[in-house]
Design a protein around this motif. Structure first.
Motif, PDB file in Angstrom:
ATOM      1  N   VAL A  26       0.832  -1.202   0.000  1.00 59.79           N
ATOM      2  CA  VAL A  26       0.000   0.000   0.000  1.00 59.79           C
ATOM      3  C   VAL A  26       0.870   1.257   0.000  1.00 59.79           C
ATOM      4  N   SER A  27       0.263   2.344  -0.415  1.00 62.90           N
ATOM      5  CA  SER A  27       0.887   3.658  -0.341  1.00 62.90           C
ATOM      6  C   SER A  27      -0.018   4.512   0.542  1.00 62.90           C
ATOM      7  N   GLU A  28       0.531   5.025   1.624  1.00 60.28           N
ATOM      8  CA  GLU A  28      -0.292   5.688   2.634  1.00 60.28           C
ATOM      9  C   GLU A  28       0.203   7.105   2.904  1.00 60.28           C
ATOM     10  N   MET A  29      -0.719   8.056   2.857  1.00 60.31           N
ATOM     11  CA  MET A  29      -0.453   9.418   3.308  1.00 60.31           C
ATOM     12  C   MET A  29      -1.189   9.589   4.637  1.00 60.31           C
ATOM     13  N   ILE A  30      -0.443   9.686   5.727  1.00 65.27           N
ATOM     14  CA  ILE A  30      -1.068   9.787   7.051  1.00 65.27           C
ATOM     15  C   ILE A  30      -1.570  11.206   7.268  1.00 65.27           C
ATOM     16  N   THR A  31      -2.857  11.346   7.431  1.00 70.79           N
ATOM     17  CA  THR A  31      -3.430  12.652   7.736  1.00 70.79           C
ATOM     18  C   THR A  31      -2.905  13.129   9.079  1.00 70.79           C
ATOM     19  N   GLU A  32      -2.761  14.445   9.201  1.00 73.05           N
ATOM     20  CA  GLU A  32      -2.297  15.050  10.457  1.00 73.05           C
ATOM     21  C   GLU A  32      -3.017  14.420  11.650  1.00 73.05           C
ATOM     22  N   GLY A  47       1.860  -7.022   8.335  1.00 73.40           N
ATOM     23  CA  GLY A  47       2.617  -7.776   7.335  1.00 73.40           C
ATOM     24  C   GLY A  47       2.626  -7.132   5.968  1.00 73.40           C
ATOM     25  N   LEU A  48       1.902  -6.043   5.791  1.00 75.71           N
ATOM     26  CA  LEU A  48       1.892  -5.352   4.515  1.00 75.71           C
ATOM     27  C   LEU A  48       3.251  -4.742   4.189  1.00 75.71           C
ATOM     28  N   ARG A  49       3.526  -4.608   2.909  1.00 75.62           N
ATOM     29  CA  ARG A  49       4.628  -3.781   2.422  1.00 75.62           C
ATOM     30  C   ARG A  49       4.023  -2.386   2.208  1.00 75.62           C
ATOM     31  N   ALA A  50       4.751  -1.320   2.517  1.00 76.88           N
ATOM     32  CA  ALA A  50       4.118  -0.001   2.420  1.00 76.88           C
ATOM     33  C   ALA A  50       5.104   1.125   2.193  1.00 76.88           C
ATOM     34  N   THR A  51       4.647   2.107   1.437  1.00 76.57           N
ATOM     35  CA  THR A  51       5.312   3.398   1.336  1.00 76.57           C
ATOM     36  C   THR A  51       4.448   4.382   2.121  1.00 76.57           C
ATOM     37  N   ILE A  52       5.028   5.039   3.117  1.00 77.80           N
ATOM     38  CA  ILE A  52       4.231   5.864   4.028  1.00 77.80           C
ATOM     39  C   ILE A  52       4.850   7.250   4.185  1.00 77.80           C
ATOM     40  N   GLY A  53       4.031   8.262   4.034  1.00 78.40           N
ATOM     41  CA  GLY A  53       4.462   9.631   4.280  1.00 78.40           C
ATOM     42  C   GLY A  53       3.470  10.323   5.194  1.00 78.40           C
ATOM     43  N   ILE A  54       3.925  11.365   5.861  1.00 77.64           N
ATOM     44  CA  ILE A  54       3.031  12.128   6.716  1.00 77.64           C
ATOM     45  C   ILE A  54       2.594  13.376   5.953  1.00 77.64           C
ATOM     46  N   ALA A  55       1.294  13.616   5.892  1.00 76.68           N
ATOM     47  CA  ALA A  55       0.757  14.727   5.106  1.00 76.68           C
ATOM     48  C   ALA A  55       1.255  16.065   5.655  1.00 76.68           C
ATOM     49  N   ILE A  56       1.768  16.906   4.765  1.00 76.08           N
ATOM     50  CA  ILE A  56       2.213  18.235   5.181  1.00 76.08           C
ATOM     51  C   ILE A  56       1.514  19.297   4.339  1.00 76.08           C
ATOM     52  N   ALA A  57       1.204  20.410   4.967  1.00 78.96           N
ATOM     53  CA  ALA A  57       0.511  21.509   4.298  1.00 78.96           C
ATOM     54  C   ALA A  57       0.907  22.824   4.962  1.00 78.96           C
ATOM     55  N   ASP A  58       0.899  23.911   4.179  1.00 76.90           N
ATOM     56  CA  ASP A  58       1.253  25.220   4.741  1.00 76.90           C
ATOM     57  C   ASP A  58       0.362  26.341   4.226  1.00 76.90           C
ATOM     58  N   TYR A  59      -0.799  25.977   3.632  1.00 77.10           N
ATOM     59  CA  TYR A  59      -1.712  26.989   3.100  1.00 77.10           C
ATOM     60  C   TYR A  59      -3.130  26.630   3.515  1.00 77.10           C
ATOM     61  N   GLY A  86      12.967   2.314   5.756  1.00 76.52           N
ATOM     62  CA  GLY A  86      13.729   1.072   5.857  1.00 76.52           C
ATOM     63  C   GLY A  86      13.330   0.190   7.022  1.00 76.52           C
ATOM     64  N   ALA A  87      12.287   0.563   7.764  1.00 79.58           N
ATOM     65  CA  ALA A  87      11.851  -0.239   8.911  1.00 79.58           C
ATOM     66  C   ALA A  87      11.326  -1.597   8.458  1.00 79.58           C
ATOM     67  N   ALA A  88      11.194  -2.498   9.422  1.00 72.22           N
ATOM     68  CA  ALA A  88      10.684  -3.854   9.171  1.00 72.22           C
ATOM     69  C   ALA A  88      11.501  -4.554   8.087  1.00 72.22           C
ATOM     70  N   ASP A  89      12.828  -4.493   8.227  1.00 72.97           N
ATOM     71  CA  ASP A  89      13.731  -5.140   7.268  1.00 72.97           C
ATOM     72  C   ASP A  89      13.506  -4.657   5.838  1.00 72.97           C
ATOM     73  N   GLY A  90      13.198  -3.358   5.710  1.00 73.31           N
ATOM     74  CA  GLY A  90      13.029  -2.772   4.386  1.00 73.31           C
ATOM     75  C   GLY A  90      11.626  -2.862   3.831  1.00 73.31           C
ATOM     76  N   ARG A  91      10.698  -3.435   4.596  1.00 73.62           N
ATOM     77  CA  ARG A  91       9.316  -3.563   4.127  1.00 73.62           C
ATOM     78  C   ARG A  91       8.578  -2.228   4.164  1.00 73.62           C
ATOM     79  N   ILE A  92       9.108  -1.264   4.915  1.00 74.90           N
ATOM     80  CA  ILE A  92       8.510   0.063   4.994  1.00 74.90           C
ATOM     81  C   ILE A  92       9.449   1.079   4.357  1.00 74.90           C
ATOM     82  N   ARG A  93       8.911   1.879   3.455  1.00 72.97           N
ATOM     83  CA  ARG A  93       9.656   2.991   2.880  1.00 72.97           C
ATOM     84  C   ARG A  93       8.925   4.286   3.224  1.00 72.97           C
ATOM     85  N   ALA A  94       9.680   5.323   3.487  1.00 73.89           N
ATOM     86  CA  ALA A  94       9.064   6.626   3.729  1.00 73.89           C
ATOM     87  C   ALA A  94       8.928   7.379   2.411  1.00 73.89           C
TER      88      ALA A  94
END
Length: 284
Positions: A26-32, A47-59, A86-94
């Motif tokens: 999955v690809s996840e954008m974590i809402t504030e 157990g999922l593989r995931a790309t995860i970012g934290i949502a950022i905004a300035d407007y 790189g967490a979970a032996d590389g299963r998580i990417r930021a």
């Protein structure tokens, strides 16, 4: 606001729903939120593989948009990436995840691109989702959202732009030239009356188009097979072509293009020697 356990178990429930319908990445954008770490930990434990970012905004897009100063927002994204990439032996990417131009300045978008390049991360943002928001951005910037993203250097082969509904032929050309991937969220787009992503036109220009469920609050489900079926039906309806977006194309969207959009290709999303063993089977 939820407690740490509230975020953890609600995320775990969504992860299990995804797994039950065959999703492995999955690809996840974590809402504030107060406990983004709980969200990541739940994804790891699922157990999922995931790309995860934290949502950022300035407007300030609307009265409920949580915003920060540009430099603070970028620092938050960098801190999150430093903790989890790189967490979970590389299963998580930021990833670096600016919400989208209706809630971001040019400076934040440029800073997000620079941060992603410096850290070797993919970039995840929303674009051209609702007609009103897209027109508002056009008024604010004097050009299309896609043109502004190009101007800010955001569109690269390591960028996924979600929704991409209200785009012109010129916008599609810009995306194709950039190498960026698009992500359609059919159930969410229909439920919120946003419109239909021009998947056929974009794929015709070589743009990888993946499928997503958006948030549970806007789509109601995380079953990507449902999204694939709806994507095909919507293309056939809007193109007035019963052959538009056939099963093989939908399968490519659900596998290879999904891995590409989330920043995992090559090595994920295809059955080839050396690829990650994320394999599912269907009982026909």
């Amino acid at each position: 606001d939820l407690s740490w356990d509230g975020y953890y178990y609600s995320t775990l429930l969504g992860a299990l729903e995804a797994l039950m319908s065959g999703t492995t990445c999955v690809s996840e954008m974590i809402t504030e939120c107060r406990h983004p770490d709980a969200v990541v930990q739940a994804v790891i434990d699922s157990g999922l593989r995931a790309t995860i970012g934290i949502a950022i905004a300035d407007y300030m897009e609307g009265e409920n948009t949580p915003i920060k100063a540009t430099d603070i927002a970028l620092a938050q994204a960098a801190e999150f990436a430093g903790k989890w990439h790189g967490a979970a032996d590389g299963r998580i990417r930021a990833s670096v995840a600016p919400v989208g131009l209706p809630a971001c300045t040019r400076d934040l978008m440029k800073g997000a691109r620079e941060l992603a390049a410096d850290l070797g991360l993919s970039l995840h943002t929303h674009a051209c989702e609702g007609k009103a928001e897209t027109e508002s951005a056009l008024t604010r910037f004097g050009k299309s959202e896609i043109a502004v993203l190009k101007e800010c250097g955001v569109l690269t082969g390591r960028t996924e732009i979600v929704h991409v509904i209200w785009v012109s032929d010129d916008d599609i050309e810009i995306i194709a030239e950039s190498g960026a991937a698009a992500v359609q969220c059919p159930s969410s787009n229909v439920r919120l009356l946003d419109g239909v992503t021009p998947v056929t036109a974009m794929r015709g220009k070589g743009i990888p188009v993946a499928l997503g469920g958006d948030g549970a609050a806007s789509s109601g489900a995380y079953d990507l097979l449902v999204e694939g079926r709806l994507a095909a039906l919507l293309q056939r309806l809007t193109m007035a072509d019963a052959a538009a977006l056939g099963p093989a194309e939908v399968m490519t969207m659900l596998t290879c293009d999904g891995a590409r959009a989330a920043g995992w290709a090559p090595g994920v999303g295809q059955l080839v020697p050396g690829a990650a063993a994320d394999i599912l089977g269907f009982d026909l």
